[in-house]
Design a protein around this motif. Sequence first.
Motif, PDB file in Angstrom:
ATOM      1  N   GLN A 133       0.345  -2.401  11.225  1.00 40.90           N
ATOM      2  CA  GLN A 133       0.729  -1.282  11.544  1.00 40.90           C
ATOM      3  C   GLN A 133       0.767   0.055   9.694  1.00 40.90           C
ATOM      4  O   GLN A 133       0.832   0.994  10.132  1.00 40.90           O
ATOM      5  N   GLU A 134       0.131  -0.854   8.639  1.00 36.29           N
ATOM      6  CA  GLU A 134      -0.332  -0.617   7.583  1.00 36.29           C
ATOM      7  C   GLU A 134      -1.127   0.897   7.608  1.00 36.29           C
ATOM      8  O   GLU A 134      -1.296   1.748   7.619  1.00 36.29           O
ATOM      9  N   ALA A 135      -2.798  -0.034   8.552  1.00 38.78           N
ATOM     10  CA  ALA A 135      -3.475   0.993   8.999  1.00 38.78           C
ATOM     11  C   ALA A 135      -3.455   2.551  10.144  1.00 38.78           C
ATOM     12  O   ALA A 135      -3.909   3.578   9.827  1.00 38.78           O
ATOM     13  N   VAL A 169       0.956  -1.113  -0.404  1.00 39.54           N
ATOM     14  CA  VAL A 169      -0.237   0.130   0.184  1.00 39.54           C
ATOM     15  C   VAL A 169       0.540   1.386   0.055  1.00 39.54           C
ATOM     16  O   VAL A 169       0.369   2.449   0.001  1.00 39.54           O
ATOM     17  N   ASP A 170       2.045   0.739  -0.246  1.00 37.60           N
ATOM     18  CA  ASP A 170       3.106   2.142  -0.065  1.00 37.60           C
ATOM     19  C   ASP A 170       2.797   3.284  -1.885  1.00 37.60           C
ATOM     20  O   ASP A 170       3.000   3.060  -2.853  1.00 37.60           O
ATOM     21  N   PRO A 171       2.552   4.539  -0.890  1.00 37.71           N
ATOM     22  CA  PRO A 171       1.987   5.543  -1.980  1.00 37.71           C
ATOM     23  C   PRO A 171       3.757   5.389  -2.808  1.00 37.71           C
ATOM     24  O   PRO A 171       4.792   4.773  -3.336  1.00 37.71           O
ATOM     25  N   VAL A 172       3.280   5.404  -4.423  1.00 39.70           N
ATOM     26  CA  VAL A 172       4.528   5.646  -4.990  1.00 39.70           C
ATOM     27  C   VAL A 172       4.649   6.927  -5.367  1.00 39.70           C
ATOM     28  O   VAL A 172       3.377   8.068  -5.504  1.00 39.70           O
ATOM     29  N   SER A 173       5.836   7.422  -5.093  1.00 44.15           N
ATOM     30  CA  SER A 173       6.040   9.183  -5.617  1.00 44.15           C
ATOM     31  C   SER A 173       6.491   9.681  -7.096  1.00 44.15           C
ATOM     32  O   SER A 173       6.848   9.623  -7.714  1.00 44.15           O
ATOM     33  N   LEU A 210      -9.477  -2.063   4.478  1.00 40.78           N
ATOM     34  CA  LEU A 210      -9.083  -0.861   4.331  1.00 40.78           C
ATOM     35  C   LEU A 210     -10.370  -0.355   3.885  1.00 40.78           C
ATOM     36  O   LEU A 210     -10.324   0.781   4.827  1.00 40.78           O
ATOM     37  N   SER A 211     -11.529  -0.985   3.673  1.00 40.65           N
ATOM     38  CA  SER A 211     -12.892  -0.626   3.445  1.00 40.65           C
ATOM     39  C   SER A 211     -12.769  -0.360   5.211  1.00 40.65           C
ATOM     40  O   SER A 211     -13.659   0.926   5.503  1.00 40.65           O
ATOM     41  N   VAL A 241      -5.288   0.704  -3.957  1.00 37.94           N
ATOM     42  CA  VAL A 241      -5.088  -0.781  -3.746  1.00 37.94           C
ATOM     43  C   VAL A 241      -6.642  -0.933  -4.121  1.00 37.94           C
ATOM     44  O   VAL A 241      -7.929  -0.467  -3.734  1.00 37.94           O
ATOM     45  N   PRO A 242      -6.776  -2.246  -4.011  1.00 45.74           N
ATOM     46  CA  PRO A 242      -8.104  -2.893  -3.814  1.00 45.74           C
ATOM     47  C   PRO A 242      -9.005  -2.410  -2.295  1.00 45.74           C
ATOM     48  O   PRO A 242      -8.659  -2.103  -1.590  1.00 45.74           O
ATOM     49  N   TYR A 243     -11.145  -2.075  -2.757  1.00 46.30           N
ATOM     50  CA  TYR A 243     -10.733  -1.429  -1.509  1.00 46.30           C
ATOM     51  C   TYR A 243     -11.100  -2.577  -0.346  1.00 46.30           C
ATOM     52  O   TYR A 243     -11.222  -2.711   1.108  1.00 46.30           O
ATOM     53  N   ALA A 244     -11.468  -3.928  -0.731  1.00 51.01           N
ATOM     54  CA  ALA A 244     -11.861  -5.661  -0.203  1.00 51.01           C
ATOM     55  C   ALA A 244     -10.234  -5.693   1.149  1.00 51.01           C
ATOM     56  O   ALA A 244      -9.887  -6.775   1.492  1.00 51.01           O
ATOM     57  N   MET A 245      -9.035  -5.482   0.257  1.00 51.51           N
ATOM     58  CA  MET A 245      -7.511  -5.175   0.785  1.00 51.51           C
ATOM     59  C   MET A 245      -7.596  -5.788   1.948  1.00 51.51           C
ATOM     60  O   MET A 245      -8.240  -4.917   2.812  1.00 51.51           O
TER      61      MET A 245
END
Length: 171
Positions: A84-86, A11-15, A119-120, A75-79
Amino acid sequence: MSAAIRSRRSVDPVSPTDAQGIAGLARFIEREAVVDVKPRLVGPDNESIELPDEVYEILVRVTAAMRAGNAVSVVPYAMRVSTQEAAEMLGISRPTFVRLLERQEIPFEQPGRHRRVRLSDVLAYRDRTHRAAVDRLDALTAEASSSGLYDVEQTDYAEALMAAKKRSRTE
């Protein structure tokens, strides 16, 4: 293809690193936006396919965000994500996030040792808490306005605001 794009867990963003390329793409999208013509994706062998409206809308949004200098994740909404990520998504520490889970404010699964959250559910919690904060602020503003605090000195206003905050916490 980079590891960040291939990873199903990332889920790391792409800069935005290619500012000129992104700006050029944004200008192209703006210039070529025609209501009755469907956008197409053309491959290296000149084979093309019509882009579904949903995919094109994501491309437009991602390009606009990156043009503004923002990092982007798609990212997929149901992922399912780790605690830590949350926590990082909410801007809080992992222990604080775990306390939210223990208080059952966000549903989670624990198939083994580690908790996983959808994630949702994280986004729903963020939206709920944001709405609640806005509602509290609106109530405080209404109370201050009805009490005529916008017409008083700053120190009187600060004291009255503190009293209103204390009252709202006890309700």
